[in-house]
Design a protein around this motif. Structure first.
Motif, PDB file in Angstrom:
ATOM      1  N   VAL A 335      58.621  43.496 -36.464  1.00 41.76           N
ATOM      2  CA  VAL A 335      59.506  42.705 -37.319  1.00 41.76           C
ATOM      3  C   VAL A 335      59.627  43.299 -38.722  1.00 41.76           C
ATOM      4  O   VAL A 335      60.278  42.716 -39.586  1.00 41.76           O
ATOM      5  CB  VAL A 335      59.013  41.237 -37.436  1.00 41.76           C
ATOM      6  N   GLN A 340      66.681  41.648 -37.011  1.00 39.64           N
ATOM      7  CA  GLN A 340      66.126  41.466 -35.682  1.00 39.64           C
ATOM      8  C   GLN A 340      67.160  40.866 -34.730  1.00 39.64           C
ATOM      9  O   GLN A 340      68.128  40.235 -35.174  1.00 39.64           O
ATOM     10  CB  GLN A 340      64.902  40.550 -35.762  1.00 39.64           C
ATOM     11  N   GLY A 347      61.602  37.384 -38.839  1.00 38.63           N
ATOM     12  CA  GLY A 347      60.654  38.346 -39.375  1.00 38.63           C
ATOM     13  C   GLY A 347      60.866  38.650 -40.840  1.00 38.63           C
ATOM     14  O   GLY A 347      60.297  39.618 -41.371  1.00 38.63           O
TER      15      GLY A 347
END
Length: 363
Positions: A335, A340, A347
């Motif tokens: 992350v 993401q 993250g």
């Protein structure tokens, strides 16, 4: 015995405690190098630390190494960082921008002008780098001419001024792994001019960058990050490494910088040397420092402040958790960089505070 929760005077600012958020590249900036839309939220969440050091910000087009990293040399960059700095100050925190020229750790696909990376010498690091097109071999960089070295020094000074213009309290010169470290390392620097060969010559670029930044914004607004034990990215300072860093720290001490920020690997002997040589603040980062060791380097007098990276990334309320001996959120490497698949918050700004977790359990 000094406590990590006690206040500290750093240059011209008063820190509410001795915790420092370490610079962490997150690769979430916009394509033009302005901070991304969630940057102010991310940094504001973590502004309970005494000092926030931002992720590395490139001082020029040539300085960019990775995709989606921020800059601090255009009007748009200044405007974007102003929002971030305001969010940190609103919580009583202070912020230094880290100036990071990646040098040879770059790829044409990652820079605005799509040019070959620059370095002390035309020596590739023998590594791959992430690009938006996947992992690629890092090409051989172009060696800077002596005149271009001076121009690069000026880039650092210019970007430092722009950081102050954006509302930052100061800047940290990044001297680990990238261009400054490449000048220090004999494995990356085979120059025959005044920037290569002897310890004094290889340290010259770092010293000139510090001098130029100080001339622009003041010594009490300037820090530098170093790591005598770093040996990644094909960098090797050679057997004279300890002497080189002792020399460099002694010369930098003469300039009156606000602090040195040491990323420490290995034995503590050189840290004790720095403590004797250096007459102002030392920030110490020990990668993977155990929780039970938080505050120990300050209590022993080896450091004045301690910096934390992944713990801060995963725990926006890190200090509150330390004070209450509460469990910490964990962060995995997956992350750390870029948006993401679950969304831009994942993250980045979605790590829960202890209060939110407790409220969730009682709901």
């Amino acid at each position: 015995m000094t406590d990590i929760h006690s206040p500290f005077t750093l240059g011209r600012i008063e820190l509410q405690n001795r915790f420092v958020m370490a610079p962490m590249t997150r690769a979430r900036a916009n394509a033009d190098g302005t901070p991304g839309p969630l940057a102010a939220t991310y940094y504001g969440q973590r502004a309970g630390v005494g000092l926030t050091i931002t992720e590395g910000t490139q001082p020029s087009d040539d300085g960019q190494g990775y995709p989606m990293t921020p800059g601090i040399y255009t009007d748009a960059h200044v405007a974007g960082w102003h929002e971030v700095n305001e969010a940190i100050h609103a919580r009583g925190g202070h912020v230094f921008h880290q100036l990071m020229h990646a040098g040879r750790m770059s790829h044409p696909d990652n820079t605005p002008h799509h040019r070959q990376g620059v370095a002390p010498s035309a020596i590739a690091p023998g590594e791959q780098i992430y690009t938006l097109g996947g992992m690629k071999d890092i090409p051989v960089p172009r060696a800077l001419t002596t005149e271009e070295v001076a121009a690069t020094v000026a880039d650092y000074a210019y970007s430092a001024g722009r950081a102050i213009e954006s509302g930052a309290d100061g800047v940290e010169i990044h001297g680990v792994a990238y261009l400054i470290h490449q000048f220090l390392a004999s494995s990356a620097n085979t120059r025959t001019d005044r920037y290569g060969g002897s310890i004094e010559n290889r340290a010259r670029f770092a010293i000139e960058v510090a001098q130029a930044v100080i001339a622009g914004i003041g010594a009490d607004r300037t820090g530098i990050r170093l790591s005598p034990g770093f040996a990644g990215f094909g960098l090797n300072v050679g057997p004279e490494g300890p002497d080189l860093f002792r020399y460099l720290v002694a010369e930098l001490d003469k300039l009156g910088l606000a602090y040195i920020h040491i990323v420490h690997y290995g034995a503590d002997e050189i840290l004790h040397d720095f403590r004797r040589i250096w007459n102002r603040a030392i920030i110490l980062n020990r990668p993977a420092r155990p929780r039970e060791d938080i505050g120990k380097d300050i209590a022993s007098g080896l450091a004045d402040l301690e910096s934390y990276g992944a713990h801060m990334l995963a725990n926006p309320d890190f200090i509150e958790r330390v004070l209450s001996d509460a469990p910490l959120n964990s962060a995995d490497h997956g992350v750390f960089f870029g948006n993401q698949p679950e969304g831009p918050e994942a993250g980045y700004t979605d790590f829960p505070t202890l209060k939110a977790q407790q409220e969730g359990m009682s709901a």
